[in-house]
Scaffold this motif. Structure first.
Motif, PDB file in Angstrom:
ATOM      1  N   UNK A 249      23.775  21.903   3.732  1.00 29.19           N
ATOM      2  CA  UNK A 249      24.798  20.927   3.358  1.00 29.19           C
ATOM      3  C   UNK A 249      25.931  21.706   2.687  1.00 29.19           C
ATOM      4  N   UNK A 250      26.985  21.948   3.440  1.00 27.10           N
ATOM      5  CA  UNK A 250      28.096  22.756   2.950  1.00 27.10           C
ATOM      6  C   UNK A 250      29.237  21.859   2.506  1.00 27.10           C
ATOM      7  N   UNK A 251      29.887  22.262   1.436  1.00 25.57           N
ATOM      8  CA  UNK A 251      31.008  21.480   0.913  1.00 25.57           C
ATOM      9  C   UNK A 251      32.100  21.346   1.962  1.00 25.57           C
ATOM     10  N   UNK A 252      32.670  20.127   2.047  1.00 24.15           N
ATOM     11  CA  UNK A 252      33.754  19.863   2.997  1.00 24.15           C
ATOM     12  C   UNK A 252      34.787  18.966   2.323  1.00 24.15           C
ATOM     13  N   UNK A 253      35.839  18.649   3.044  1.00 23.52           N
ATOM     14  CA  UNK A 253      36.897  17.808   2.474  1.00 23.52           C
ATOM     15  C   UNK A 253      36.392  16.421   2.122  1.00 23.52           C
ATOM     16  N   UNK A 254      35.483  15.888   2.930  1.00 21.66           N
ATOM     17  CA  UNK A 254      34.977  14.535   2.694  1.00 21.66           C
ATOM     18  C   UNK A 254      33.772  14.507   1.766  1.00 21.66           C
ATOM     19  N   UNK A 255      33.185  15.654   1.494  1.00 20.01           N
ATOM     20  CA  UNK A 255      32.003  15.729   0.635  1.00 20.01           C
ATOM     21  C   UNK A 255      31.118  16.877   1.045  1.00 20.01           C
ATOM     22  N   UNK A 256      30.273  16.633   2.070  1.00 17.17           N
ATOM     23  CA  UNK A 256      29.372  17.665   2.579  1.00 17.17           C
ATOM     24  C   UNK A 256      29.255  17.541   4.095  1.00 17.17           C
TER      25      UNK A 256
ATOM     26  N   UNK B  95      14.760  25.346  -6.020  1.00 21.74           N
ATOM     27  CA  UNK B  95      16.088  24.972  -6.506  1.00 21.74           C
ATOM     28  C   UNK B  95      17.081  25.019  -5.342  1.00 21.74           C
ATOM     29  N   UNK B  96      18.137  24.245  -5.474  1.00 24.40           N
ATOM     30  CA  UNK B  96      19.169  24.246  -4.442  1.00 24.40           C
ATOM     31  C   UNK B  96      18.989  23.207  -3.360  1.00 24.40           C
ATOM     32  N   UNK B  97      17.984  22.318  -3.502  1.00 21.31           N
ATOM     33  CA  UNK B  97      17.746  21.257  -2.512  1.00 21.31           C
ATOM     34  C   UNK B  97      18.365  19.961  -3.012  1.00 21.31           C
ATOM     35  N   UNK B  98      19.108  19.293  -2.132  1.00 25.20           N
ATOM     36  CA  UNK B  98      19.742  18.021  -2.472  1.00 25.20           C
ATOM     37  C   UNK B  98      19.285  16.956  -1.489  1.00 25.20           C
ATOM     38  N   UNK B  99      19.416  15.700  -1.896  1.00 30.65           N
ATOM     39  CA  UNK B  99      18.969  14.568  -1.083  1.00 30.65           C
ATOM     40  C   UNK B  99      20.155  13.672  -0.772  1.00 30.65           C
ATOM     41  N   UNK B 100      20.350  13.379   0.531  1.00 34.80           N
ATOM     42  CA  UNK B 100      21.503  12.607   0.982  1.00 34.80           C
ATOM     43  C   UNK B 100      21.062  11.371   1.759  1.00 34.80           C
ATOM     44  N   UNK B 101      21.846  10.312   1.638  1.00 30.92           N
ATOM     45  CA  UNK B 101      21.701   9.143   2.499  1.00 30.92           C
ATOM     46  C   UNK B 101      22.730   9.268   3.623  1.00 30.92           C
ATOM     47  N   UNK B 102      22.239   9.220   4.863  1.00 32.41           N
ATOM     48  CA  UNK B 102      23.103   9.426   6.030  1.00 32.41           C
ATOM     49  C   UNK B 102      22.916   8.263   6.991  1.00 32.41           C
ATOM     50  N   UNK B 103      24.006   7.671   7.432  1.00 31.59           N
ATOM     51  CA  UNK B 103      23.926   6.625   8.459  1.00 31.59           C
ATOM     52  C   UNK B 103      23.399   7.236   9.749  1.00 31.59           C
TER      53      UNK B 103
END
Length: 374
Positions: free
Chosen positions: A140-147, A179-187
């Motif tokens: 999950x890389x940083x982008x203009x919209x978030x990730x 460490x370094x793991x994130x959790x996302x909600x994705x449509x």
């Protein structure tokens, strides 16, 4: 320690049991197996109307504040009826993660789950990850919209039908770092997502899911960046309680059907239930069922009371699910003889479901090691 059900839990058990008895059978299981969803959407809506989807959530979020044991009561009855609806994934697993989100996120996502309007799936397993929850290569890389999410998840339960995916992805660190793991909600219909569905060993459906530069907002992240591992570990441990309850229900049915069959099958002019060697095998089946029941209730109490050994108790339960489930299902097939292998009889369907439940969230060998480490 009191390992019995309360009056309210017994009423819940009886209510769910009647619904399952009226709406589920081996023939119904085989019919649903051949449908696109793999379960009955109308039954899922009834779950919502009956309040079962709302059971474990806090009252301020529209739920009933139920306990882990309350959910186990439902799952045990579902196990008896080979219920195909994805209660385990939606409520016991994804519901745990959503319940830990902030107030704005809970208000956005929980009502749809509770009302039966949205389907969820947890995408965490990867091709080389085995059962290591920290083995995350999806980035999950940083982008203009978030990730921006890139990578592949495999064996996603309910992934074929999900409207939303909970995705574990790496925002920092190396593969296998906790460490370094994130959790996302994705449509699930977001641009860049490819889903490939397929049947699992028990006839239910799962999916492999590829993410090719899928854009999500920063508000789609649950919890702090890079700090999701403890939440994922705890969510899996809670889901294991539901798995144990479902396995117990299935094993109870296998035992009851095997005992009944041996009373009607005759050899040498008498029912085979009269043979002492077979009585011993069925007694061992009963002991395994009761041992699993005790471990299940203890693990639920440990979680409800937030005891220090709640993760260890979940691992002990999962070990017993694998070992006892294997023994009980194999004995049931063997004592039924050739008919136990047929698709028309329920024995084989319970056998396959227990086979899948053993592999979910780590098999016996994996959890023996986790128990030792704890």
């Amino acid at each position: 320690m009191d390992l019995s059900l309360s009056d309210e839990q017994q009423l819940l058990k009886d209510s769910v049991g009647r619904f399952v008895a009226d709406n589920y059978s081996v023939d119904r299981k085989r019919q649903l197996r051949d449908t696109e969803l793999g379960f009955a959407a109308e039954n899922w809506q009834q779950f919502a109307e009956l309040g079962w989807l709302a059971l474990p959530f806090a009252e301020e979020d529209g739920g009933f504040g139920g306990s882990a044991l309350d959910v186990a009561v439902i799952m045990e009855e579902f196990g008896r009826g080979l219920v195909a609806e994805p209660y385990l994934v939606n409520v016991a697993l994804c519901g745990r993660f959503l319940a830990s989100a902030n107030a704005e996120q809970r208000a956005a996502w929980l009502p749809g789950l509770i009302e039966g309007e949205s389907q969820w799936a947890f995408a965490y397993a990867e091709p080389r990850g085995r059962y290591n929850l920290a083995s995350i290569a999806v980035k999950a890389e940083a982008s203009e919209s978030g990730y921006s999410l890139t990578g592949k998840k495999v064996s996603v339960l309910n992934g074929h039908a999900a409207d939303y995916l909970l995705v574990s992805a790496r925002t920092a660190g190396d593969v296998r770092d906790q460490s370094g793991i994130s959790l996302f909600v994705v449509a699930a219909d977001a641009e860049g997502i490819t889903r490939t569905s397929y049947p699992l060993v028990d006839g239910t459906l799962g999916a492999d899911i590829e993410f090719n530069g899928v854009e999500v907002s920063a508000q789609a992240m649950i919890g702090a960046p890079g700090a999701a591992y403890p939440l994922v570990e705890d969510g899996i441990a809670q889901a294991i309680l539901a798995v144990g309850a479902e396995a117990l229900g299935a094993m109870d049915v296998l035992l009851a059907q095997t005992v009944e069959y041996t009373k009607t099958r005759e050899q040498f002019g008498q029912p085979i239930s009269n043979f002492q060697a077979l009585q011993h095998r069925m007694a061992d089946m009963y002991l395994d069922c009761e041992s699993l029941r005790s471990l299940l209730y203890y693990a639920c109490i440990a979680r409800d009371e937030n005891r220090a050994d709640k993760l260890q108790a979940a691992s002990a339960l999962k070990v017993k699910v694998g070992d006892a489930g294997r023994f009980v299902s194999q004995q049931a097939v063997q004592l039924h003889g050739g008919i136990g292998m047929t698709d028309e009889l329920g024995i084989g369907h319970y056998f396959k479901r227990l086979l899948l439940l053993n592999s979910l969230f780590g098999d016996s060998e994996h959890h023996v090691q986790r128990y030792i480490d704890a």
